[in-house]
Structures are given as structure tokens and as C-alpha cells.
Design an enzyme around this catalytic site. Structure first.
Site, PDB file in Angstrom:
ATOM      1  N   GLU A 171      21.439  51.300  54.662  1.00 47.17           N
ATOM      2  CA  GLU A 171      22.657  51.507  53.888  1.00 47.17           C
ATOM      3  C   GLU A 171      23.038  50.244  53.114  1.00 47.17           C
ATOM      4  O   GLU A 171      23.522  50.318  51.983  1.00 47.17           O
ATOM      5  CB  GLU A 171      23.780  51.940  54.824  1.00 47.17           C
ATOM      6  N   ALA A 186      23.315  48.231  62.613  1.00 51.50           N
ATOM      7  CA  ALA A 186      24.451  47.627  63.297  1.00 51.50           C
ATOM      8  C   ALA A 186      24.059  47.292  64.736  1.00 51.50           C
ATOM      9  O   ALA A 186      23.373  48.066  65.404  1.00 51.50           O
ATOM     10  CB  ALA A 186      25.642  48.583  63.285  1.00 51.50           C
ATOM     11  N   GLY A 215      22.183  50.973  59.345  1.00 50.02           N
ATOM     12  CA  GLY A 215      23.049  50.154  58.514  1.00 50.02           C
ATOM     13  C   GLY A 215      22.281  49.217  57.608  1.00 50.02           C
ATOM     14  O   GLY A 215      22.762  48.845  56.534  1.00 50.02           O
ATOM     15  N   GLU A 250      20.107  57.040  63.624  1.00 52.33           N
ATOM     16  CA  GLU A 250      21.365  57.137  64.368  1.00 52.33           C
ATOM     17  C   GLU A 250      21.391  58.277  65.381  1.00 52.33           C
ATOM     18  O   GLU A 250      21.963  58.142  66.471  1.00 52.33           O
ATOM     19  CB  GLU A 250      22.536  57.290  63.386  1.00 52.33           C
TER      20      GLU A 250
END
Length: 255
Positions: A113, A64, A110, A133
């Protein structure tokens, strides 16, 4: 400008991340576009398989975009950014047709993911996956600690999420996360998709539902969908609908 493109040709849908200046990092607009493309694919009866790709050769997706979420208030971050991302990623994971991800470079946070929502992953020799993260003071938010645990052993996910370790393509294949390594993962992903497109679409769809029910991917809906499909093909259903329309008591044949 960031974008997610959809191109459908010959029964194959390509969903392509296009934000190479930021190594294909995801922003709000890209997340929304992913949802729109999933709806378009489901509505198009000609599509037999989908391939998830990204622009450039620097990265598949590095997660992200920090600028997109860094200033979001905590409650909005949880309610909007995280839950919306989950909703969209779940939509991609639960497409009724098979999906293939082509990882030509790193898939971090992300991006990992997102790749995890696909049924098959093909990686370039130099591609890596990671959950970085903790290094920026957050935790995985789009199923890095949930769906990913159905694809990798718990200790391996802990290696990434707690200790920041990156896994290379060879280890990903050995662990079963990636199907194979290819010098041109996009070309190989399309080759796999074209092979999938020659199979019975209904058999593939039902097989995917059965597997998802077994591993817990939207289990309740998958079980009921399978049951509804079986009963929906029966003469009993046809008689029940006919009796309702004709305002009479049904006489079920049991077939």
C-alpha cells in the site's frame, strides 16, 4: 531501532525506511515520521522529485508490525491505526512532485500500500507483492482495496486479497504496476528521479494534478487547485486583491 530517514541532495529527496530487523515493517513512530517528511519535502522549494527506498536487501516493507497493532482495541484500531495510516499515505500520494519507489524485495500488506502511493515503481527481479492480511485475520487497511484498484485490475486484487496469491516482478510489469525491473532498483529509481528533475517542475506538478483528478485521487481538491491556479495568475485576481486593500470597487480587466 526503527526509523524513517529523509535526505535531500541535488533536488532529490530520499525517504528511507529503516527497520531491517523486522524487514522494514511499519510501526507508529515510522508512520508519524513519514508524515513529517512529507511536510518537509513540500516546504522545500528545491526538491524536484522524491525516491522511496528501504534499508537492507531482504524486503522493501513487509507491512505493519503486528506487535504495533496486535493489542490495539478494535475501535482504536479503526480510528487511530487505520485512519492515521490512510492520512499519511494519502499525504505521500498527493505530494505535488513526482515520486519513485524502489522495491528491492517483497512489498506485502502495508508495504504494498505504501509503494502504491508513488507515481512510478521499480522492482528487483526477485521482488514480489502481496496482500496477506486474511492470513492473520484482518483486511487491507491502508488503501489495499481502494487505491490499489486504480493500479491493478479487480480480479488481480482479488487474487491477492482473497486467495493470498503473490505477484512476481515480471507480472507486475506486465500489468503496469511496476515501470520496470532492475538489478539495482534504488540506483535506477534515482536515475529516473534525476531525469524528472530536469523537467519543468510546474508542468510536472500540474500534469500530476490533472491525472489525479481524472482517476479520482483527491479529485475535488485537484480540480479546485487547478482552477485556483489558473485564476490566481490572472489580472482579475490582482485587481480584486488591490481593490480590497484599497477599499474600492474592483474594475476587472477580464485578463
Amino acid at each position: 531501532m526503527s526509523e524513517v530517514h529523509l535526505h535531500i541532495e541535488g533536488g532529490i529527496a530520499e525517504i528511507r525506511l529503516d527497520n531491517p530487523a523486522k524487514m522494514n515493517a511499519l510501526d507508529v513512530g515510522m508512520i508519524r515520521r513519514l508524515a513529517e517528511h512529507c511536510a518537509s519535502i513540500e516546504a522545500d522549494g528545491s526538491v524536484r522529485a522524491a525516491v522511496l527506498t528501504s534499508e537492507g536487501d531482504r524486503a522493501f516493507c513487509t507491512g505493519a508490525d503486528i506487535k504495533a497493532w496486535g493489542e490495539i482495541p478494535p475501535l482504536d484500531f479503526a480510528r487511530g491505526w487505520v485512519r492515521e495510516g490512510h492520512r499519511v499515505f494519502d499525504r505521500l500520494a498527493r505530494l505535488s512532485l513526482p515520486t519513485v519507489a524502489a522495491l528491492q524485495g517483497p512489498a506485502f500488506g502495508g508495504g504494498l500500500e505504501l509503494a502504491s502511493t508513488c507515481d512510478i515503481r521499480v522492482m528487483a527481479p526477485g521482488a514480489k507483492i502481496a496482500l496477506p492480511e486474511a492470513g492473520v485475520g484482518i483486511v487491507p487497511g491502508w488503501s489495499g482495496t481502494q487505491r490499489l484498484l486504480r493500479l491493478l485490475p479487480e480480479p488481480v486484487v482479488k487474487e491477492m486479497a482473497l486467495f493470498g496469491r503473490r505477484l512476481d516482478a515480471e507480472r507486475c510489469v506486465s500489468l503496469g504496476f511496476a515501470a520496470e525491473i532492475a538489478d539495482d532498483p534504488r540506483a535506477r529509481a534515482f536515475e529516473i528521479a534525476r531525469g524528472l528533475a530536469t523537467l519543468s517542475p510546474r508542468a510536472v506538478e500540474v500534469a500530476k494534478w490533472m491525472i489525479h483528478a481524472a482517476v479520482g485521487e483527491d479529485r475535488d481538491a485537484m480540480i479546485e487547485a487547478l482552477g485556483a491556479g489558473m485564476v490566481g495568475a490572472s489580472d482579475d485576481r490582482a485587481e480584486g486583491v488591490a481593490a480590497f486593500r484599497e477599499k474600492r470597487k474592483p474594475v476587472f480587466p477580464g485578463t
